[in-house]
Motif scaffolding. Structure first.
Motif, short mmCIF file in Angstrom:
data_model
loop_
_atom_site.label_atom_id
_atom_site.label_comp_id
_atom_site.label_asym_id
_atom_site.label_seq_id
_atom_site.Cartn_x
_atom_site.Cartn_y
_atom_site.Cartn_z
N LYS A 15 0.81 -1.22 0.00
CA LYS A 15 0.00 0.00 0.00
C LYS A 15 0.84 1.26 0.00
O LYS A 15 0.54 2.23 -0.70
N HIS A 16 1.92 1.28 0.75
CA HIS A 16 2.75 2.48 0.81
C HIS A 16 3.32 2.80 -0.58
O HIS A 16 3.29 3.96 -1.02
N GLY A 63 -10.56 -5.78 -7.91
CA GLY A 63 -11.33 -4.55 -8.13
C GLY A 63 -10.44 -3.38 -8.48
O GLY A 63 -10.66 -2.68 -9.48
N ALA A 64 -9.41 -3.15 -7.68
CA ALA A 64 -8.51 -2.03 -7.93
C ALA A 64 -7.69 -2.25 -9.19
O ALA A 64 -7.38 -1.30 -9.92
N ALA A 65 -7.36 -3.50 -9.51
CA ALA A 65 -6.60 -3.80 -10.73
C ALA A 65 -7.43 -3.48 -11.97
O ALA A 65 -6.93 -2.91 -12.94
N VAL A 66 -8.72 -3.83 -11.94
CA VAL A 66 -9.61 -3.52 -13.07
C VAL A 66 -9.75 -2.00 -13.21
O VAL A 66 -9.73 -1.46 -14.32
N LEU A 67 -9.87 -1.30 -12.09
CA LEU A 67 -9.96 0.16 -12.12
C LEU A 67 -8.70 0.76 -12.74
O LEU A 67 -8.77 1.64 -13.60
N ALA A 68 -7.54 0.27 -12.33
CA ALA A 68 -6.29 0.77 -12.89
C ALA A 68 -6.23 0.53 -14.40
O ALA A 68 -5.78 1.38 -15.16
N ARG A 69 -6.69 -0.65 -14.86
CA ARG A 69 -6.69 -0.97 -16.29
C ARG A 69 -7.58 0.00 -17.05
O ARG A 69 -7.22 0.49 -18.13
N GLY A 96 -11.10 8.23 -10.08
CA GLY A 96 -10.44 6.93 -10.00
C GLY A 96 -9.26 6.95 -9.05
O GLY A 96 -9.05 6.00 -8.28
N ILE A 97 -8.49 8.02 -9.08
CA ILE A 97 -7.35 8.16 -8.18
C ILE A 97 -7.82 8.14 -6.73
O ILE A 97 -7.26 7.43 -5.89
N LEU A 98 -8.85 8.93 -6.45
CA LEU A 98 -9.37 8.99 -5.07
C LEU A 98 -9.98 7.67 -4.64
O LEU A 98 -9.73 7.18 -3.55
N GLN A 99 -10.77 7.08 -5.52
CA GLN A 99 -11.47 5.85 -5.16
C GLN A 99 -10.52 4.66 -5.03
O GLN A 99 -10.75 3.78 -4.21
N MET A 100 -9.46 4.64 -5.81
CA MET A 100 -8.50 3.54 -5.70
C MET A 100 -7.86 3.52 -4.32
O MET A 100 -7.74 2.48 -3.69
N SER A 101 -7.46 4.68 -3.86
CA SER A 101 -6.84 4.77 -2.55
C SER A 101 -7.83 4.34 -1.46
O SER A 101 -7.48 3.57 -0.56
N ASP A 102 -9.06 4.82 -1.56
CA ASP A 102 -10.09 4.45 -0.58
C ASP A 102 -10.38 2.95 -0.63
O ASP A 102 -10.56 2.30 0.41
N TYR A 103 -10.42 2.40 -1.83
CA TYR A 103 -10.72 0.98 -2.01
C TYR A 103 -9.63 0.11 -1.37
O TYR A 103 -9.92 -0.88 -0.71
N ASN A 111 -11.81 -6.03 4.84
CA ASN A 111 -13.00 -6.28 4.03
C ASN A 111 -12.61 -7.03 2.76
O ASN A 111 -11.48 -6.94 2.30
N LYS A 112 -13.58 -7.74 2.20
CA LYS A 112 -13.32 -8.51 0.97
C LYS A 112 -13.20 -7.58 -0.23
O LYS A 112 -13.77 -6.51 -0.27
N ASP A 113 -12.44 -8.05 -1.21
CA ASP A 113 -12.30 -7.37 -2.49
C ASP A 113 -13.62 -7.56 -3.25
O ASP A 113 -13.92 -8.64 -3.72
N VAL A 114 -14.41 -6.49 -3.32
CA VAL A 114 -15.73 -6.55 -3.96
C VAL A 114 -15.75 -5.53 -5.10
O VAL A 114 -16.16 -4.39 -4.92
N PRO A 115 -15.29 -5.93 -6.28
CA PRO A 115 -15.17 -4.99 -7.40
C PRO A 115 -16.46 -4.35 -7.84
O PRO A 115 -16.44 -3.29 -8.47
N ILE A 116 -17.59 -4.93 -7.52
CA ILE A 116 -18.88 -4.41 -7.99
C ILE A 116 -19.12 -2.98 -7.50
O ILE A 116 -19.80 -2.21 -8.17
N VAL A 117 -18.52 -2.59 -6.36
CA VAL A 117 -18.71 -1.23 -5.86
C VAL A 117 -18.06 -0.19 -6.77
O VAL A 117 -18.40 0.99 -6.71
N LEU A 118 -17.13 -0.63 -7.61
CA LEU A 118 -16.44 0.28 -8.53
C LEU A 118 -17.13 0.38 -9.89
O LEU A 118 -16.70 1.14 -10.75
#
Length: 168
Positions: A15-16, A63-69, A96-103, A111-118
């Motif tokens: 994360k860092h 979820g975050a990987a799909v967002l980055a793509r 996307g930048i803001l939401q990726m960090s929050d995700y 919490n589980k990786d739930v890509p549907i929220v993105l």
């Protein structure tokens, strides 16, 4: 075997580094928005987002990987000139930048990786590129490791239909 404790530990490890890359993306994108004449800035943004995507794929935060793509594809669309709605593209990338960090914080919190929220953000990015929108099915990543399969070493000395009736 995937579980939230492993996801939490994996996200904590990277994360860092990912946050540093996200900050770099944010500042580079802001520089480009202020002066759109230097397309090399967008190339840097694309490279940084690709690095983020690959890191997230490695630790299986889908979820975050799909967002980055999707963000990479949007930036590449800006580079190629195939996107006409620049303001909407910049807005989607900023969100996307803001939401990726929050995700990532959400997943790191156990919490589980739930890509549907993105999905709404992913479809906004795709809409700017005039790409087909995604449905919920695209983001369905079932955890098959937790499925309990009874009697894996079944004896099939009898026909399968009879065996099925017997265990039913």
């Amino acid at each position: 075997m995937r579980n939230s404790a492993l996801e939490k530990a994996a996200v904590k490890k990277v994360k860092h580094e990912v946050d540093g890359l996200i900050d770099d993306v944010r500042s580079q994108l802001q520089s480009y928005v202020e002066d759109e004449s230097d397309k090399s800035i967008l190339n840097d943004v694309s490279n940084l987002l690709t690095q983020i995507e690959r890191t997230l794929q490695l630790i299986q935060i889908n979820g975050a990987a799909v967002l980055a793509r999707e963000m990479v594809d949007t930036v590449n669309g800006l580079i190629e000139g195939s996107i006409n709605q620049h303001d909407k593209a910049y807005d989607g990338l900023s969100r996307g930048i803001l939401q990726m960090s929050d995700y990532l914080e959400y997943v790191q919190g156990g919490n589980k990786d739930v890509p549907i929220v993105l999905l709404p953000l992913l479809n906004d990015l795709r809409g700017v590129r005039e790409a087909p929108l995604l449905s919920e099915h695209f983001l369905f990543f079932p955890d098959l490791d937790d499925i309990d399969v009874p009697n894996v070493h079944a004896n099939f000395e009898i026909p399968a239909q009879e065996y099925a009736k017997k265990i039913r």
